[in-house]
Design an enzyme around this catalytic site. Structure first.
Site, short mmCIF file in Angstrom:
data_model
loop_
_atom_site.label_atom_id
_atom_site.label_comp_id
_atom_site.label_asym_id
_atom_site.label_seq_id
_atom_site.Cartn_x
_atom_site.Cartn_y
_atom_site.Cartn_z
CD GLU A 53 -1.81 -2.17 1.46
OE1 GLU A 53 -0.63 -2.74 1.81
OE2 GLU A 53 -2.73 -3.26 1.62
CG PHE A 115 -9.63 -9.54 11.91
CD1 PHE A 115 -8.41 -9.89 12.32
CD2 PHE A 115 -10.02 -9.51 10.73
CE1 PHE A 115 -7.39 -10.24 11.46
CE2 PHE A 115 -9.22 -9.89 9.73
CZ PHE A 115 -7.83 -10.40 9.98
CD GLN A 116 -7.38 -7.21 8.03
OE1 GLN A 116 -8.30 -7.02 7.68
NE2 GLN A 116 -6.28 -7.80 7.73
CE LYS A 165 -17.20 -6.29 4.49
NZ LYS A 165 -16.48 -7.63 4.93
CG MET A 477 22.59 11.43 2.24
SD MET A 477 23.90 12.56 1.57
CE MET A 477 23.22 13.38 0.11
C1 LIG Z 1 12.42 5.39 4.54
C2 LIG Z 1 13.89 6.08 5.14
N1 LIG Z 1 14.90 5.33 5.76
C3 LIG Z 1 16.13 6.07 6.12
C4 LIG Z 1 16.17 6.93 5.47
C5 LIG Z 1 17.72 7.92 5.93
N2 LIG Z 1 18.73 7.73 4.61
C6 LIG Z 1 18.58 9.12 3.86
S1 LIG Z 1 19.42 8.86 2.56
C7 LIG Z 1 20.04 7.34 3.00
C8 LIG Z 1 20.79 6.24 2.12
C9 LIG Z 1 20.25 6.07 0.68
O1 LIG Z 1 21.10 4.69 0.51
P1 LIG Z 1 20.78 4.63 -1.26
O2 LIG Z 1 19.58 4.30 -1.63
O3 LIG Z 1 21.70 3.33 -1.58
O4 LIG Z 1 21.14 5.98 -2.04
P2 LIG Z 1 22.60 6.57 -2.05
O5 LIG Z 1 22.89 7.53 -0.97
O6 LIG Z 1 23.72 5.50 -2.02
O7 LIG Z 1 22.52 7.22 -3.37
C10 LIG Z 1 19.23 6.88 4.06
C11 LIG Z 1 19.40 5.32 4.88
C12 LIG Z 1 15.61 7.77 4.63
N3 LIG Z 1 15.78 8.99 4.09
N4 LIG Z 1 14.13 7.16 4.24
#
Ligand SMILES: Cc1ncc(C[n+]2csc(CCOP(=O)(O)OP(=O)(O)O)c2C)c(N)n1
Ligand SMILES: [Mg+2]
Lengths: 573, 195
Positions: A53, A115-116, A165, A477
Site C-alpha cells: 500500500e 479484527f483489522q 464497511k 548519503m
Molecule cells: C525510509 C527512509 N529510511 C531512512 C532514510 C535515511 N537515509 C537517507 S539517505 C539514505 C541512504 C540511501 O541509500 P541509497 O538508496 O543506496 O542511495 P545513495 O545515497 O547510496 O545514493 C538513508 C538510509 C530515509 N531517508 N528514508
C-alpha cells in the site's frame, strides 16, 4: 442501480470518483474494502493493483505531481491503511493533492479493537490536510466531494476518507450535487493586497543585489512563464529549491541553480551577499537556510506564499504577500521597472571561481564510473526532456546537480520527508498520468530495495519506465555523513544487494549492467528502445561524496568542498 | 524575536466529533504549550467556542492563529491579548478548617469574594470566580491551612461589550449549516507585517 432508485455506498463511491474526474486509482483490497472492490468492476475508473500500500500512496502522489490533478489510492482497514502512512506523510510535507480511501470495520465494531481495526483518522490526523470517518451511506458523496475540494484547493495536501464497511453496503438515494462545496471554516484563497504589491515593487526597484527564489509553489501554481517574464524584465537572477527545479529553465542565462545544503557554492554565497530576497512559493526549510542566525543577513526579504502559517516561521521577513504565487507575480510584473542588473550577475559569476565547474571531466578518467557521469550523460542523451523521478540519497542530489531541468513537472522527488522507496512507485503513477513522457527512475541500491516489488506492478500493467539504479554498495548519503562527521565509522551502511539484472529478468523485464562510463550511452539507448520496463544496474564509485555541502546547522556560506583540485572546463555545458 | 507572554485566544469551531482533538493535536504537534483550554457551546447551534491560554511571542501568536485557520473545522479565531477582554475562571478549593480556625478561613474567603459552598467538621469548600491571578491569591493565603483538593476550570474569555462590532464570529461566515459562501477576508488571517 436498484429498482427503488437507491445505490449502495460502494457504488456511490465509484460514481463520485468518476465525476470528480478520476480516471485511475492505485490500491490493494482486503476485508473492510471488499464491497467497494466488488462495485469497482462496474466502474469506468481503472484500478492498478500495487504490491504494497505504500506503493499505492506514492503512485497517487507521483500521478498528482506529474499531472497537477488529484491522485487517488485505496486500501483496506488496519494494516492496509497503516501501510499508506509513509506515503501520506510524504504527500503532506510536499503539499501534494491526494485522496486516500480506506475501508473501516463496520460502524457497530468501531472502538472494540475488532479484527483489522485501526483508528486511521486518528493516526493520520497530523499528516493529512483533513480527514473524514464516514459511517453513514448518505455521507459518502458529500464527504468525498469535500475531500477532493480540500485536497486540491489552497495549499494542496492529502485527505483521507475512511468509510465503514456497513456504509459501503447500505443503500441510499444518490443525487449528484455539483454546486460548489461550502465549508464555513475553510478559507483556502487569500486576496493579495494592492498596497503590498506597490511596496514590493518599490523594494525590488531599489535593490542592487536582488535574488529570486523559485520554490515548489511556482510549479504548483503554474507560474513558470510569468516568472520567466518577470526575470527578463527585471534582470534578477534565480535560485531554486530542490522542489522548485524546473520551475525556471536551468539553461536560462539568469538561472543560478539550486540553493541549500547541496546547492552550488556560489548560489549560497550570492544569497549571503544579496540585499533583497524575493521568495516565491517556498518555506525556508532548514535544508535551504543553514544556520538561521547568519542567514542572508544583508537581505530584505519579501515572502510570497499561499500559506499564512509559513510567514515568519523560520526566517523573519520584511514583507509577506499571502496569496497565490501566480497571482502575485501577475500583479508585480507590470509594477516593477525594467532594469539591467548585469553588474550583480557578473559579481555572482565571479564568485563561481573554481567551484563553478562541475567536476565530471576532472574525475579520474580511469574508465571507472561515477554517478555524476550517469546523470550528465542521461541529461545529454535525453536532451533534458525526460521526466525524472528520484529517490532519496546521494543520487538524488547528483541528479539535482547534473540533470538540468528546463521544464516544470519534469523532476519528481520527495523533498520534505525525504522518503526512500518513493521513486519507483511515484514514477509508475507519473507514467500513468503522462503516458507519452519518457520516464526515468534514479534510485539508490538502498531505496530501490524498499519498493522494488513494484517492478511486478510494472510487469503486470505492461508499463514502461526506465530504472537507473545507482549502485554504490552503500547507504551512500548516510555513509557520507559517517565519513564527514562520525570519524569514518560505517555503522550499518555497507549494503549487499541481489543481482538487479536477474531481478529484472525474474519479472520478465530487461536488466542491463553498466560498469564503465563508455557503456552508458549504449545501455541507455537499449533501455529507450525496449518496450517494457528496464532496470540498469550502474555500478558506480563506492565511496564518492556529494559536494559541496553545508553541514547541518552550519552557516550557509560555510561549505565543504571537493578535496581534489578542479580545473576549468566548459565541456559539461 | 519579541518576548513570550501569556496569550488568550478564542476559537469558534464546528461542533462535530473529533474537533477538540484536532485543535489540541495541533498545539501538541507544533510544540505550543497550552496553559489552559476550555470548550463549551455558544448561543449558536452547531458552534462551539474554545478559550485557549498559552505562552507565545508575537510571531508565534500569528502563526498559531494561521495554523488554527488551516483546520477545516475552525470558523473564527481571535487573539484577545490586546483587546479589552474579560477573563474568568472558576475554582473550587477544599481547605482544612476546623472550629478553631474556620472563622479565619471564612474571613479570608470573604476578602477574595469567594463563597463558602460547603462546610464539614474538618474542612470547607470555597468557590471563587475571577481572573487567574485572583484565584492564585486566594490559593496562596489558604495554603498554610492545608489545601485538600482543588479544581480549576481554566479561563474563559469574552471581549467587552464596547468592542462588540469587532468580535465574535463574523455574521457572514457561519453557522456551518448556512448556505453562505466562505468569506475571503481581504486581510489574510494570521498575518501581520513585520514592524
Ligand atoms: C525510509 C527512509 N529510511 C531512512 C532514510 C535515511 N537515509 C537517507 S539517505 C539514505 C541512504 C540511501 O541509500 P541509497 O538508496 O543506496 O542511495 P545513495 O545515497 O547510496 O545514493 C538513508 C538510509 C530515509 N531517508 N528514508
Ligand atoms: Mg547506495
Amino acid at each position: 442501480m436498484s429498482q427503488d432508485g437507491k445505490r449502495t455506498g460502494a457504488e456511490i463511491l465509484w460514481d463520485v470518483l468518476h465525476r470528480e474526474g478520476v480516471d485511475i486509482v492505485f490500491g490493494y483490497p482486503g476485508g473492510a474494502i471488499m464491497p467497494a472492490y466488488d462495485a469497482m468492476l462496474a466502474s469506468k475508473v481503472k484500478h492498478v493493483l500495487v504490491r504494497h500500500e505504500q506503493g499505492a500512496a506514492h503512485m497517487a502522489d507521483g500521478y498528482a505531481r506529474a499531472s497537477g490533478r488529484v491522485g487517488v489510492c485505496v486500501a483496506t482497514s488496519g494494516p492496509g491503511a497503516t501501510n499508506l502512512v509513509t506515503g501520506i506523510a510524504t504527500a503532506m510535507l510536499d503539499s501534494i493533492p491526494m485522496v486516500c480511501v480506506t475501508g473501516q470495520v463496520a460502524s457497530q465494531f468501531i472502538g472494540s479493537d475488532a479484527f483489522q481495526e485501526t483508528d486511521i483518522t486518528g493516526v493520520t490526523l497530523p499528516i493529512t490536510k483533513h480527514n473524514y470517518l464516514v459511517t453513514r451511506v448518505e455521507d459518502i458523496a458529500p464527504m468525498l466531494r469535500q475531500a477532493f475540494y480540500v485536497a486540491r484547493s489552497g495549499r494542496p495536501g492529502p485527505v483521507l476518507v475512511d468509510i465503514t464497511k456497513d456504509a459501503q453496503q447500505a443503500s441510499a438515494p444518490f443525487v449528484w450535487d455539483d454546486s460548489p462545496v461550502r465549508l464555513p471554516g475553510y478559507r483556502p484563497e487569500h486576496g493579495i493586497r494592492p498596497e503590498d504589491v506597490k511596496t514590493a515593487a518599490e523594494m525590488i526597484d531599489a535593490a542592487e543585489r536582488p535574488i529570486l527564489f523559485c520554490g515548489h509553489g511556482i510549479i504548483a501554481s503554474g507560474a513558470s512563464q510569468l516568472l520567466r517574464e518577470f526575470v527578463e524584465k527585471t534582470g534578477i537572477p534565480v535560485a531554486s529549491t530542490l522542489l522548485g527545479l524546473g520551475g525556471f529553465p536551468a539553461t536560462h542565462p539568469l538561472n543560478l541553480g539550486m540553493m541549500g545544503m547541496h546547492g552550488e557554492a556560489w548560489v549560497n554565497q550570492a544569497i549571503q551577499e544579496a540585499d533583497l530576497i524575493i521568495a516565491l512559493g517556498m518555506r525556508f526549510d532548514d535544508r535551504v537556510t543553514g544556520k538561521l542566525a547568519t542567514y542572508a543577513k544583508h537581505a530584505k526579504k519579501i515572502h510570497c506564499e499561499l500559506d499564512p502559517a509559513e510567514i515568519n516561521k523560520n526566517v523573519r521577513v520584511d514583507l509577506p504577500i499571502v496569496g497565490d504565487v501566480a497571482e502575485t507575480l501577475g500583479a508585480l510584473l507590470p509594477a516593477v521597472a525594467r532594469r539591467d542588473r548585469r553588474l550583480w550577475v557578473q559579481a555572482i559569476t565571479g564568485m563561481k571561481g573554481d567551484s563553478a565547474v562541475r567536476d565530471i571531466q576532472t574525475m579520474p578518467h580511469s574508465g571507472r564510473l561515477f554517478a555524476a557521469h550517469v546523470m550528465h550523460d542521461l541529461w545529454r542523451i535525453t536532451e533534458g526532456k525526460a521526466l525524472v523521478v528520484t529517490d532519496v540519497g546521494q543520487h538524488q542530489m547528483w541528479e539535482a546537480q547534473y540533470y538540468k531541468h528546463d521544464f516544470p513537472r519534469k523532476l519528481i522527488t520527495s523533498g520534505g520527508l525525504g522518503t526512500m522507496g518513493f521513486a519507483l512507485p511515484a514514477a509508475i503513477g507519473a507514467k500513468f498520468a503522462c503516458p507519452q513522457e519518457e520516464v526515468w527512475v534514479i534510485v539508490g541500491d538502498g531505496g530501490f530495495q524498499m519498493t522494488a516489488a513494484e517492478l511486478s506492478t510494472c510487469a503486470q500493467e505492461g508499463l514502461k519506465v526506465n530504472v537507473a539504479v545507482i549502485n554504490n554498495g552503500y547507504l551512500g548519503m548516510v555513509r557520507q555523513w559517517q565519513q564527514f562527521f562520525y570519524g569514518g565509522r560505517y555503522a550499518a551502511t555497507p549494503l549487499r544487494s541481489p543481482d538487479f539484472v536477474k531481478l529484472a529478468e525474474a519479472h520478465g523485464l530487461l536488466g542491463l549492467r553498466v560498469t564503465e562510463r563508455e557503456q552508458i550511452a549504449d545501455a541507455v539507448a537499449k533501455a529507450r528502445a525496449y518496450k517494457e520496463t528496464v532496470v540498469i544496474d550502474f555500478r558506480v564509485e563506492q565511496e564518492d561524496s556529494v559536494y559541496p555541502m553545508v553541514a547541518a546547522g552550519a552557516d550557509l556560506h560555510d561549505m565543504i568542498r571537493r578535496p581534489s583540485p578542479i580545473v576549468e572546463t566548459a565541456a559539461d555545458e | 524575536m519579541s518576548k513570550a507572554t501569556l496569550r488568550t485566544f478564542i476559537a469558534y469551531v464546528e461542533d462535530l466529533p473529533g474537533v477538540l482533538n484536532r485543535v489540541t493535536s495541533l498545539f501538541r504537534r507544533r510544540n505550543y504549550n497550552i496553559v489552559s483550554l476550555t470548550v463549551g457551546r455558544t448561543e449558536r447551534p452547531g458552534v462551539s467556542r474554545m478559550t485557549v491560554v498559552l505562552e507565545a511571542d508575537e510571531d508565534n501568536a500569528r502563526r498559531i492563529e494561521a495554523n488554527l485557520y488551516k483546520l477545516v473545522n475552525v470558523l473564527f479565531v481571535e487573539d484577545t491579548t490586546t483587546t479589552a477582554t474579560m477573563v474568568r475562571e472558576l475554582a473550587l478549593v477544599k481547605v482544612r478548617a476546623d472550629p478553631s480556625n474556620r472563622g479565619e478561613v471564612m474571613r479570608l474567603c470573604d476578602v477574595f469574594r469567594a463563597r463558602v459552598v460547603d462546610v464539614g467538621p474538618e474542612a470547607l469548600v470555597a468557590e471563587i470566580t475571577g481572573a487567574g491571578d485572583k484565584i492564585d491569591g486566594l490559593v496562596d493565603v489558604l495554603r498554610p491551612f492545608g489545601i485538600l483538593e482543588m479544581v480549576r476550570t481554566g479561563a474563559v474569555a469574552m471581549v467587552r461589550s464596547s468592542e462588540v462590532t469587532e468580535s465574535g464570529i463574523p455574521r457572514s461566515s457561519t453557522p456551518p449549516s448556512a448556505t453562505t459562501p466562505p468569506t475571503s477576508p481581504t486581510t489574510p488571517p494570521g498575518v501581520i507585517k513585520a514592524a
